[in-house]
Write an enzyme that holds these catalytic residues in place. Sequence first.
Site, PDB file in Angstrom:
ATOM      1  N   SER A  94      -5.288   5.642  -4.340  1.00 64.27           N
ATOM      2  CA  SER A  94      -6.323   6.043  -5.292  1.00 64.27           C
ATOM      3  C   SER A  94      -7.680   5.740  -4.691  1.00 64.27           C
ATOM      4  O   SER A  94      -7.863   4.678  -4.083  1.00 64.27           O
ATOM      5  CB  SER A  94      -6.152   5.282  -6.609  1.00 64.27           C
ATOM      6  N   HIS A 108     -13.173  11.577  -6.988  1.00 66.18           N
ATOM      7  CA  HIS A 108     -11.995  10.742  -7.228  1.00 66.18           C
ATOM      8  C   HIS A 108     -10.766  11.514  -6.774  1.00 66.18           C
ATOM      9  O   HIS A 108     -10.692  12.735  -6.927  1.00 66.18           O
ATOM     10  CB  HIS A 108     -11.875  10.412  -8.719  1.00 66.18           C
ATOM     11  N   VAL A 111      -2.910  10.066  -5.419  1.00 61.71           N
ATOM     12  CA  VAL A 111      -1.557  10.575  -5.204  1.00 61.71           C
ATOM     13  C   VAL A 111      -0.617   9.407  -5.471  1.00 61.71           C
ATOM     14  O   VAL A 111      -0.788   8.327  -4.892  1.00 61.71           O
ATOM     15  CB  VAL A 111      -1.343  11.099  -3.770  1.00 61.71           C
ATOM     16  N   GLY A 260      -0.091  -5.813 -14.301  1.00 58.55           N
ATOM     17  CA  GLY A 260      -0.473  -7.041 -13.632  1.00 58.55           C
ATOM     18  C   GLY A 260      -0.991  -6.826 -12.230  1.00 58.55           C
ATOM     19  O   GLY A 260      -0.893  -7.720 -11.380  1.00 58.55           O
TER      20      GLY A 260
END
Length: 302
Positions: A94, A108, A111, A260
């Site tokens: 990203s 932006h 994948v 997380g």
Amino acid sequence: MNTALPLDSVRSYLRDLQDRICRALEQDGVGRFIDDPWRRTEGGGGLTRVLVEGRVFEQAGVNFSEVHGARLPPAASAQRPDLAGRRFRALGVSLVMHPRNPYVPTSHANVRFISAEAEGSDPIWWFGGGFDLTPYYGFDEDARHWHRTAQAACAPFGAEVYPCFKRWCDEYFYLRHRAEPRGIGGLFFDDLNAWGFEQCFAFARSVGDHYLAAYLPIVKRREDTPYGERERDFQLYRRGRYVEFNLVYDRGTLFGLQSGGRTESILMSLPPLVKWRYDWKPEPGSAEANLYENFLRPREWV
């Protein structure tokens, strides 16, 4: 398909994609990405690469992550409630580019590959991702180039693919509380598995491989455009919309936080400087008004 998914191929492609994009941007940004590897207590980790205070990019981040856990996060199972509670594995790249010059748009791309697993059954897997463009000052030639490249990425997979995923992008990157799009869109797809693994993986690679071809020509065309305090002020104001979308709606941000993931890496998508104003409106007939009137609405660019 067999239970054993070819994760090595996906991982290898994504790591190479991160490398290629960073090398290309270092050449054009006159700056270096710093590497920040991280581990996740629940399983997995990643490599965050961030360029700060470059000549072209005020901040740019390109993340690779591979995480796994005991329960699929709600952001991934909201559209697929039948998968809630399954173990998961997620791999992805990203990136977000925040340019210094207001005439260069923010971009932006993402994948990703996710598999959801349960004892006694084959994994349920899918690909997702896309790329979208957020200009501060609109230019028809930039928007046409961006969408023609998006169309080219989709072309080998069928004439219906670009219109479908372009429309999905317009619908996804939409700030409902503002009743406006985040930018001019591009491509967005999720839950892609209907074509079989090899074809879906090929499409995800095509999207990733077309990002630089879509973005860098626009950067080169606009990076030396003179600008002043007015343009910079408007850029910082419009960046506020980017923050609002990422923190309120973006599935990738929610997935990262719910699973997380490393907060610094997840929130590197946010711009380094931003402004908000109460009930601001652009001056009629201005270049800023042109963005709202002619670009911040769904259009057919190709």
